[in-house]
Design a protein around this motif. Structure first.
Motif, short mmCIF file in Angstrom:
data_model
loop_
_atom_site.label_atom_id
_atom_site.label_comp_id
_atom_site.label_asym_id
_atom_site.label_seq_id
_atom_site.Cartn_x
_atom_site.Cartn_y
_atom_site.Cartn_z
N CYS A 135 0.82 -1.21 0.00
CA CYS A 135 0.00 0.00 0.00
C CYS A 135 0.86 1.25 0.00
O CYS A 135 0.41 2.31 -0.40
CB CYS A 135 -0.95 0.02 1.18
SG CYS A 135 -0.22 0.54 2.75
N GLU B 159 -9.96 -1.25 2.48
CA GLU B 159 -9.97 -2.62 1.96
C GLU B 159 -10.16 -3.64 3.07
O GLU B 159 -10.97 -4.57 2.94
CB GLU B 159 -8.67 -2.90 1.20
CG GLU B 159 -8.59 -4.31 0.64
CD GLU B 159 -7.42 -4.49 -0.31
OE1 GLU B 159 -6.72 -5.52 -0.19
OE2 GLU B 159 -7.20 -3.61 -1.16
N ASP C 280 1.38 3.57 -3.22
CA ASP C 280 0.23 4.18 -3.86
C ASP C 280 0.58 5.44 -4.66
O ASP C 280 0.14 5.60 -5.78
CB ASP C 280 -0.83 4.53 -2.82
CG ASP C 280 -1.60 3.31 -2.35
OD1 ASP C 280 -1.33 2.23 -2.88
OD2 ASP C 280 -2.45 3.45 -1.47
N ARG D 17 -12.69 7.34 3.89
CA ARG D 17 -12.84 7.89 2.54
C ARG D 17 -12.80 9.42 2.56
O ARG D 17 -12.27 10.05 1.64
CB ARG D 17 -14.14 7.39 1.91
CG ARG D 17 -14.10 5.91 1.55
CD ARG D 17 -15.48 5.40 1.13
NE ARG D 17 -15.94 5.98 -0.12
CZ ARG D 17 -17.16 5.76 -0.62
NH1 ARG D 17 -18.03 5.00 0.02
NH2 ARG D 17 -17.51 6.31 -1.78
N ARG E 260 -9.17 10.38 2.90
CA ARG E 260 -8.52 10.19 1.60
C ARG E 260 -8.89 11.33 0.66
O ARG E 260 -8.03 11.87 -0.05
CB ARG E 260 -8.93 8.84 1.01
CG ARG E 260 -8.28 8.53 -0.33
CD ARG E 260 -8.63 7.12 -0.79
NE ARG E 260 -10.05 6.93 -1.02
CZ ARG E 260 -10.62 5.78 -1.38
NH1 ARG E 260 -9.86 4.69 -1.51
NH2 ARG E 260 -11.92 5.68 -1.59
N THR F 270 -6.81 4.14 -5.52
CA THR F 270 -7.86 3.90 -4.53
C THR F 270 -7.83 2.48 -3.97
O THR F 270 -8.67 2.14 -3.14
CB THR F 270 -9.24 4.17 -5.14
OG1 THR F 270 -9.44 3.28 -6.25
CG2 THR F 270 -9.35 5.61 -5.60
N GLN F 271 -6.88 1.68 -4.42
CA GLN F 271 -6.75 0.31 -3.92
C GLN F 271 -5.28 -0.01 -3.72
O GLN F 271 -4.41 0.57 -4.37
CB GLN F 271 -7.37 -0.69 -4.90
CG GLN F 271 -8.87 -0.55 -5.09
CD GLN F 271 -9.42 -1.55 -6.09
OE1 GLN F 271 -8.74 -1.90 -7.06
NE2 GLN F 271 -10.64 -2.00 -5.87
N ASN G 200 -6.48 3.75 2.09
CA ASN G 200 -6.78 2.65 1.17
C ASN G 200 -6.71 1.31 1.88
O ASN G 200 -7.56 0.42 1.68
CB ASN G 200 -5.81 2.66 -0.01
CG ASN G 200 -6.14 3.73 -1.02
OD1 ASN G 200 -7.24 4.28 -1.04
ND2 ASN G 200 -5.18 4.04 -1.89
#
Length: 524
Positions: free
Chosen positions: A21, A140, A24, A158, A161, A179-180, A136
């Motif tokens: 992660c 998840e 990103d 969110r 983010r 976003t992942q 992210n």
């Protein structure tokens, strides 16, 4: 969330966020792996603890308090803290602030001659990238839980983010939109694409967030989504070349009609309720009713050399008595310019300047006594008691990232720019702020006084040192041009214009070297 930070943030700074992660936005963090994902996301209660790490990414810097095991490498840990970088990039580059220190790249900011290898622009990019990474990962992993309350936690992640991406497109323009969790190098998205993502996210999560004022202090609710939409739409014309002032008015109105209110409680009895916003007990003294989104600090349990610790200590020097601000000494760094001082009217309590031994005009930026000092932030409570850290090293004062007064000013500006609001309402809102500042109606304005330049100056008076100024000046086309000059703008004593490519900061050189999918901003 301040209580959450006090109780769990130190142990939770070592929770797992998968190594992948951290790629990103292609930064260079240090992996904080310790617990397993199964431990952290075993149930809703554990997920709430993990959510604290996402919030804390905008307040703290590593795994051991103020220094040691930093989240980001290759820069002094305290330098890289988010609100400290927000001050450096959005205040120090403007008429609101200068700094005496000579750290490599720091004087470049007010002088407006930074390069793509500047440590401070690099640190902010990486800090925001890591916040996106943490969000992210949380989204998840928490999505595997079925508890209804977890939907609210995910909406909060969110929001954080989206807030991070808001700052990324403000400061850097085109950035990767990720976003992942992924192991591949991200491609670069346009500012428009990221703008659209932020907008869609905020619209989508508003109904999943807690209702107005119903969440724990420090955690966001639906009003935060509306407030960030207000900010986003106000800047839309600059960022996307399409004005969205009608929407800016609409979402400002939603915030203004919510349960939040302007603080008018003068707890310390000094004749103004403005200073309560920036005291060590601003989570309980009435200021919290104005705060829509905050970065929270505790002098014992969430220590950092950024945050309010930085804002208090760095503004003390010369003949100032540090104990009068609840700390053990000054760092003799940050002051302001005459441009801000001269905007303050007689009787305006927001003019929180220390002048004894300080000159109004600056001849030597590296001398702390050149320029008035700022006394806006303090580590004393409303009762005059020092914050919880008896040593006086670290401050308790929370920092508002979005507060209601800003949204009042958003409404007024968007209305003047054709957003369909009421000028009568705009004047009433501004006068509410000015009556708090003056203690009576002597500073009130009429509709004839309401111009775009007046609103910009009122934003300076109300919001200085809160991380807003550069964004405002860019929106007015004043940041780089000769339409508005201030002392040492463009590294000139009287101020001068600079090339307009400096409306954006550069993508860090190290990031470009490690990711060939990215293109540098024009001019760097």
């Amino acid at each position: 969330m301040k209580n959450i930070l006090k109780n769990i943030i130190l142990p939770l700074t070592v929770i797992l966020f998968a190594v992948s992660c951290h790629d990103d936005l292609d930064q260079s963090p240090i992996d904080p792996d310790s617990f397993t994902e199964e431990d952290v996301f075993a149930n809703a209660e554990e997920a709430k603890s993990a959510l604290a790490k996402v919030y804390a990414s905008l307040a703290l810097t590593g795994q051991e308090g103020p220094a040691g095991q930093p989240d980001l490498s290759n820069i002094d840990e305290g330098f890289s803290q988010f609100t400290r970088m927000l001050f450096n990039l959005n205040e120090l580059t403007t008429d609101n602030a200068v700094v005496a220190w000579g750290d490599a790249g720091l004087q470049d900011l007010h002088g407006m001659y930074w390069t793509a290898s500047n440590d401070f622009t690099d640190a902010m990019y990486n800090r925001l990238a890591q916040t996106v990474s943490f969000a992210n990962s949380f989204i998840e992993n928490a999505s595997n839980l079925s508890d209804a309350v977890v939907t609210e936690y995910i909406a909060e992640a969110r929001f954080i983010r989206a807030y991070s991406y808001y700052n990324l497109i403000d400061l850097y323009g085109d950035v990767p939109l990720v976003t992942q969790i992924a192991t591949t190098l991200p491609s670069q998205s346009t500012r428009q694409e990221v703008f659209n993502f932020i907008e869609s996210e905020l619209l989508d999560i508003q109904n999943s967030l807690a209702s107005s004022g119903s969440n724990e202090y420090g955690r966001v609710d639906e009003v935060a989504a509306w407030a960030l939409l207000s900010k986003l739409y106000l800047n839309a014309e600059v960022w996307t070349e399409t004005s969205r002032y009608n929407e800016a008015v609409t979402y400002s109105e939603a915030v203004i009609s919510s349960s939040y209110s302007i603080n008018t409680t003068d707890v310390n009895g000094n004749g103004s309720a403005y200073d309560e916003l920036f005291l060590a007990d601003n989570d309980t003294n009435g200021a919290q009713n104005e705060f829509i989104f905050t970065a929270n600090f505790d002098g014992l349990n969430s220590q950092t050399y950024g945050g309010s610790t930085f804002l208090v200590h760095a503004a003390i020097g010369g003949s100032m008595d540090a104990s009068a601000y609840g700390v053990n000494g000054g760092w003799a760094g940050n002051r302001t310019t005459s441009a801000l001082v001269n905007k303050m009217g007689s009787g305006d309590s927001r003019a929180m300047f220390y002048t004894d031994g300080q000159s109004l005009e600056i001849s030597d930026i590296t001398s702390f006594t050149d320029g008035y000092a700022i006394t806006k932030f303090s580590n004393l409570t409303s009762q005059g008691v020092q914050g919880v850290d008896a040593s006086g090293n670290f401050a308790d004062t929370d920092l508002p990232l979005i507060r209601l007064a800003e949204i009042y000013l958003n409404y007024a500006e968007a209305t003047l720019r054709g957003g369909g609001g009421s000028s009568t309402t705009a004047v009433s809102l501004i006068n509410e702020l000015r009556e708090r500042a003056y203690g009576d109606t002597s500073g009130n304005i009429t509709e004839a006084d309401l111009t775009l330049d007046f609103v910009l100056d009122e934003r300076a008076r109300e919001l200085y040192w809160e991380g807003q100024r550069r964004t405002d000046l860019v929106r007015y086309n004043y940041f780089t041009t000769n339409s508005y000059l201030w002392p040492f703008k463009g590294n000139s004593a009287n101020g001068t214009s600079v090339s307009d490519f400096r409306n954006l900061f550069p993508i860090p050189s190290n990031t470009l070297l490690s990711n060939p999918n990215l293109t540098q901003n024009t001019g760097y």
